[in-house]
Write a protein that holds these residues in place. Structure first.
Motif, short mmCIF file in Angstrom:
data_model
loop_
_atom_site.label_atom_id
_atom_site.label_comp_id
_atom_site.label_asym_id
_atom_site.label_seq_id
_atom_site.Cartn_x
_atom_site.Cartn_y
_atom_site.Cartn_z
N SER A 8 0.67 -1.34 0.04
CA SER A 8 0.11 -0.02 0.11
C SER A 8 0.76 1.30 0.03
N ALA A 9 2.06 1.27 0.79
CA ALA A 9 2.71 2.30 0.92
C ALA A 9 3.59 2.64 -0.52
N ALA A 10 3.97 1.38 -1.36
CA ALA A 10 4.63 1.63 -2.51
C ALA A 10 3.59 2.03 -3.60
N ALA A 11 2.37 1.66 -3.44
CA ALA A 11 1.14 2.22 -4.53
C ALA A 11 1.16 3.80 -4.07
N LEU A 12 0.87 4.06 -2.95
CA LEU A 12 0.68 5.58 -2.47
C LEU A 12 1.84 6.66 -3.05
N ILE A 13 3.35 5.93 -3.01
CA ILE A 13 4.39 6.67 -3.65
C ILE A 13 4.25 6.65 -5.06
N VAL A 14 3.99 5.82 -5.69
CA VAL A 14 3.99 5.96 -7.10
C VAL A 14 2.70 6.82 -7.49
N ALA A 15 1.60 6.63 -6.67
CA ALA A 15 0.77 7.65 -7.18
C ALA A 15 1.00 9.13 -6.96
N ALA A 16 1.64 9.41 -5.95
CA ALA A 16 2.05 10.64 -5.61
C ALA A 16 3.13 11.22 -6.71
N VAL A 17 4.24 10.26 -6.87
CA VAL A 17 5.04 10.70 -8.01
C VAL A 17 4.33 11.04 -9.37
N THR A 18 3.47 10.40 -9.94
CA THR A 18 2.80 10.81 -11.00
C THR A 18 1.54 11.69 -10.62
N ALA A 19 0.78 11.85 -9.77
CA ALA A 19 -0.20 12.82 -9.59
C ALA A 19 0.40 14.31 -9.22
N ILE A 20 1.27 14.37 -8.39
CA ILE A 20 1.83 15.67 -8.21
C ILE A 20 2.31 16.75 -9.49
N PRO A 21 2.81 16.04 -10.38
CA PRO A 21 3.34 16.99 -11.65
C PRO A 21 1.90 17.21 -12.41
N LEU A 22 1.05 16.38 -12.43
CA LEU A 22 0.02 16.42 -13.21
C LEU A 22 -0.79 17.76 -12.53
N LEU A 23 -0.90 17.79 -11.26
CA LEU A 23 -1.68 18.81 -10.44
C LEU A 23 -0.79 20.45 -10.78
N ILE A 24 0.34 20.08 -10.70
CA ILE A 24 1.05 21.45 -10.70
C ILE A 24 1.19 22.06 -12.15
N ARG A 25 0.98 21.17 -13.10
CA ARG A 25 0.66 21.58 -14.61
C ARG A 25 -0.62 22.09 -14.75
N THR A 26 -1.52 21.43 -14.27
CA THR A 26 -2.83 21.99 -14.37
C THR A 26 -3.23 23.35 -13.68
N ALA A 27 -2.43 23.48 -12.54
CA ALA A 27 -2.56 24.71 -11.69
C ALA A 27 -1.93 25.81 -12.39
N ARG A 28 -0.93 25.86 -12.94
CA ARG A 28 -0.14 26.82 -13.89
C ARG A 28 -0.93 27.15 -15.08
N ARG A 29 -1.62 26.40 -15.67
CA ARG A 29 -2.42 26.78 -16.88
C ARG A 29 -3.63 27.48 -16.32
N ALA A 30 -4.27 27.15 -15.29
CA ALA A 30 -5.44 27.99 -14.85
C ALA A 30 -5.24 29.15 -14.40
N THR A 31 -4.03 29.46 -13.83
CA THR A 31 -3.59 30.85 -13.17
C THR A 31 -2.63 31.57 -14.34
N GLY A 32 -2.32 30.76 -15.23
CA GLY A 32 -1.24 31.72 -16.33
C GLY A 32 -0.07 31.55 -15.53
N SER A 33 1.19 31.64 -16.42
CA SER A 33 2.37 31.94 -15.99
C SER A 33 2.94 33.06 -15.92
N ARG A 34 3.69 33.59 -14.98
CA ARG A 34 4.29 34.57 -14.74
C ARG A 34 3.48 35.79 -14.50
N GLY A 35 2.47 35.93 -13.68
CA GLY A 35 1.25 36.67 -13.44
C GLY A 35 0.71 37.24 -14.70
#
Length: 165
Positions: A110-137
């Motif tokens: 379970s811990a290994a699956a959580l780590i793999v999910a975090a490694v793949t999900a966090i970059p996707l969340l950051i990418r979608t957050a940048r697109r929504a707010t726009g880059s550099r103000g």
């Protein structure tokens, strides 16, 4: 007569009489040192002594001599029950620990699956957050970096500039 015969053999004319000797025959004299191995003087049932092949005497039976037990054999014999007891204790301990080991293995997966999910999900969340707010103000586009490097000669010192656009 052959030349390799060491003595003359004279047959008797009266068969059956063991004491008959021809009158002119001379019997050879054989010394004990000349008797070959495996041949010995024997007395026949009629009382005549003659040379005959004999069977070698059987060797005396070997008397077994007890050998001392080597030290490595004593050590091995003493360690065998200890090693067997240790293996038995380990088996009993594993049988008591089996449910806990199964639970720990499930927790590790379970811990290994959580780590793999975090490694793949966090970059996707950051990418979608940048697109929504726009880059550099609010600026659109991306940053372009250009680099100019110049050098003179084969082993000359290189100089360069970096421009951000």
């Amino acid at each position: 007569m052959h030349s390799d015969t060491p003595y003359e053999i004279t047959p008797t004319t009266r068969y059956g009489d063991p004491y008959y000797r021809p009158t002119g025959a001379r019997q050879p004299v054989i010394l004990p040192a000349e008797v070959p191995p495996g041949v010995d003087w024997v007395t026949l049932p009629g009382g005549v002594r003659t040379l005959a092949y004999t069977q070698p005497a059987p060797p005396p039976p070997a008397i077994p001599v007890s050998q001392p037990i080597p030290a490595w054999a004593k050590t091995t014999a003493l360690l065998a029950p200890t090693v067997g007891g240790g293996i038995a204790a380990a088996g009993i301990g594993l049988s008591y620990a089996a449910p806990g080991l199964v639970a720990m293995s499930h927790a590790l997966w379970s811990a290994a699956a959580l780590i793999v999910a975090a490694v793949t999900a966090i970059p996707l969340l950051i990418r979608t957050a940048r697109r929504a707010t726009g880059s550099r103000g609010g600026e659109s586009g991306s940053t372009h970096i250009t680099q100019n490097i110049t050098a003179t000669g084969l082993f000359g010192r290189a100089n360069g500039t970096i421009n951000h656009h």
